[in-house]
Design a protein around this motif. Structure first.
Motif, PDB file in Angstrom:
ATOM      1  N   UNK A  87       0.849  -1.195   0.000  1.00 33.80           N
ATOM      2  CA  UNK A  87       0.000   0.000   0.000  1.00 33.80           C
ATOM      3  C   UNK A  87       0.885   1.246   0.000  1.00 33.80           C
ATOM      4  N   UNK A  88       0.680   2.132  -0.978  1.00 30.91           N
ATOM      5  CA  UNK A  88       1.456   3.363  -1.039  1.00 30.91           C
ATOM      6  C   UNK A  88       1.203   4.196   0.214  1.00 30.91           C
ATOM      7  N   UNK A 108       2.494  -5.227 -17.947  1.00 26.26           N
ATOM      8  CA  UNK A 108       2.103  -4.242 -16.941  1.00 26.26           C
ATOM      9  C   UNK A 108       3.157  -4.233 -15.849  1.00 26.26           C
ATOM     10  N   UNK A 109       3.275  -3.112 -15.139  1.00 26.82           N
ATOM     11  CA  UNK A 109       4.208  -3.033 -14.022  1.00 26.82           C
ATOM     12  C   UNK A 109       3.757  -1.969 -13.040  1.00 26.82           C
ATOM     13  N   UNK A 110       4.113  -2.168 -11.780  1.00 23.81           N
ATOM     14  CA  UNK A 110       3.850  -1.180 -10.734  1.00 23.81           C
ATOM     15  C   UNK A 110       5.121  -1.013  -9.912  1.00 23.81           C
ATOM     16  N   UNK A 122       6.866   4.637   0.501  1.00 23.20           N
ATOM     17  CA  UNK A 122       6.651   5.991   0.010  1.00 23.20           C
ATOM     18  C   UNK A 122       5.263   6.125  -0.610  1.00 23.20           C
ATOM     19  N   UNK A 123       4.630   7.292  -0.484  1.00 29.22           N
ATOM     20  CA  UNK A 123       3.338   7.507  -1.151  1.00 29.22           C
ATOM     21  C   UNK A 123       3.481   7.649  -2.662  1.00 29.22           C
ATOM     22  N   UNK A 124       4.700   7.877  -3.137  1.00 26.06           N
ATOM     23  CA  UNK A 124       4.945   8.049  -4.570  1.00 26.06           C
ATOM     24  C   UNK A 124       4.955   6.688  -5.259  1.00 26.06           C
ATOM     25  N   UNK A 125       4.132   6.537  -6.304  1.00 26.12           N
ATOM     26  CA  UNK A 125       4.066   5.255  -7.021  1.00 26.12           C
ATOM     27  C   UNK A 125       4.596   5.364  -8.440  1.00 26.12           C
ATOM     28  N   UNK A 126       5.257   6.467  -8.777  1.00 27.71           N
ATOM     29  CA  UNK A 126       5.793   6.633 -10.133  1.00 27.71           C
ATOM     30  C   UNK A 126       7.017   5.760 -10.321  1.00 27.71           C
ATOM     31  N   UNK A 168      13.782  -0.171  -4.180  1.00 27.16           N
ATOM     32  CA  UNK A 168      12.798  -0.017  -5.244  1.00 27.16           C
ATOM     33  C   UNK A 168      12.183  -1.394  -5.479  1.00 27.16           C
ATOM     34  N   UNK A 169      10.865  -1.504  -5.270  1.00 27.88           N
ATOM     35  CA  UNK A 169      10.148  -2.770  -5.428  1.00 27.88           C
ATOM     36  C   UNK A 169       9.266  -2.653  -6.674  1.00 27.88           C
TER      37      UNK A 169
END
Length: 261
Positions: free
Chosen positions: A74-75, A122-124, A85-89, A143-144
């Motif tokens: 969860x961001x 796809x990727x996150x 981190x709240x950043x998901x970029x 970095x995950x």
């Protein structure tokens, strides 16, 4: 500077002012065409068949991304005992297409679209802080990235990583935005016993501003079916930060299994 920005600055090796210019250029960059048409064939738009194929691919990518989002941390939440981190970029170094000087070493640099033969459907991305950056320059972050592939793609990615670990063990050069980073060595380390297969490496990299200084990073990649779970650990300190924590990998693996991704 938040944890993600700190990781970007570490990776690029730029002072804060230069980093701001790079970020601005990336944010403002477009296709340069001045319009919405293709650059091919005099700017004509895509054919109806190619447009339909693109729409199908976009739908598949969105569906795949939704599955990965459900399986990702969860961001802004926590992962094991660490802060997400709240950043998901996606990381800036993926956007800027860092390149190894030898093609076989590229999987050790990036697995983003265009980096290796198989592009992810796809990727996150999530960025996890292992330390409080306010306590000093020893902060470690991971970095995950979760990526899904077409038939056989994920297995080929792991094969490419194993080949890179062997053929690039003696080092290679990573072409960055305004600098080059020399990988001194690539060493296998213990991989987690989860998924269908997994690899892990310790990377020793010369600092882009002073090659006498050597930084240590760790890369762990797990494959489950057509999906890969990638963990890249970086640190601000010159001390060896140690491998990607087992509890972080297991927490992501558990979330992945529970989501049925």
């Amino acid at each position: 500077m938040d944890g993600t920005a700190a990781a970007v600055r570490r990776r690029i090796g730029l002072p804060a002012a230069a980093l701001a210019l790079v970020l601005a250029a990336t944010a403002c960059g477009g296709d340069g065409g001045g319009g919405g048409g293709s650059r091919e064939a005099g700017g004509a738009g895509p054919s109806p068949s190619s447009a339909a194929e693109e729409a199908d691919g976009s739908a598949a990518s969105e569906a795949g991304r939704e599955r990965l989002e459900a399986a990702a941390f969860e961001a802004g939440g926590t992962a094991a005992s660490y802060q997400v981190s709240p950043d998901t970029e996606e990381p800036l170094w993926d956007l800027m297409e860092y390149r190894a000087d030898r093609a076989e070493c590229q999987p050790l640099v990036s697995l983003a679209a265009g980096a290796v033969d198989d592009d992810p459907v796809a990727e996150v991305h999530r960025d996890v802080e292992l330390d409080d950056l306010g306590e000093g320059p020893t902060g470690r972050s991971v970095a995950v990235q979760l990526r899904s592939y077409g038939p056989g793609g994920a297995a080929r990615v792991l094969s490419a990583l194993r080949r890179a670990g062997t053929e690039c063990a003696g080092g290679f050069t990573e072409e960055r935005v305004l600098a080059k980073a020399v990988y001194r060595s690539v060493e296998p380390v213990g991989a987690p016993e989860v998924g269908d297969e997994a690899v892990a490496y310790r990377l020793r990299i010369g600092d882009v501003k002073d090659e006498e200084l050597v930084l240590t990073e760790y890369l762990t990649v797990v494959r489950s079916g057509s999906t890969t779970l990638s963990f890249r650990l970086e640190a601000l300190s010159l001390d060896d930060p140690g491998p990607v924590p087992d509890d972080l990998v297991l927490a992501q693996w558990k979330a992945f299994e529970e989501a049925g991704a």
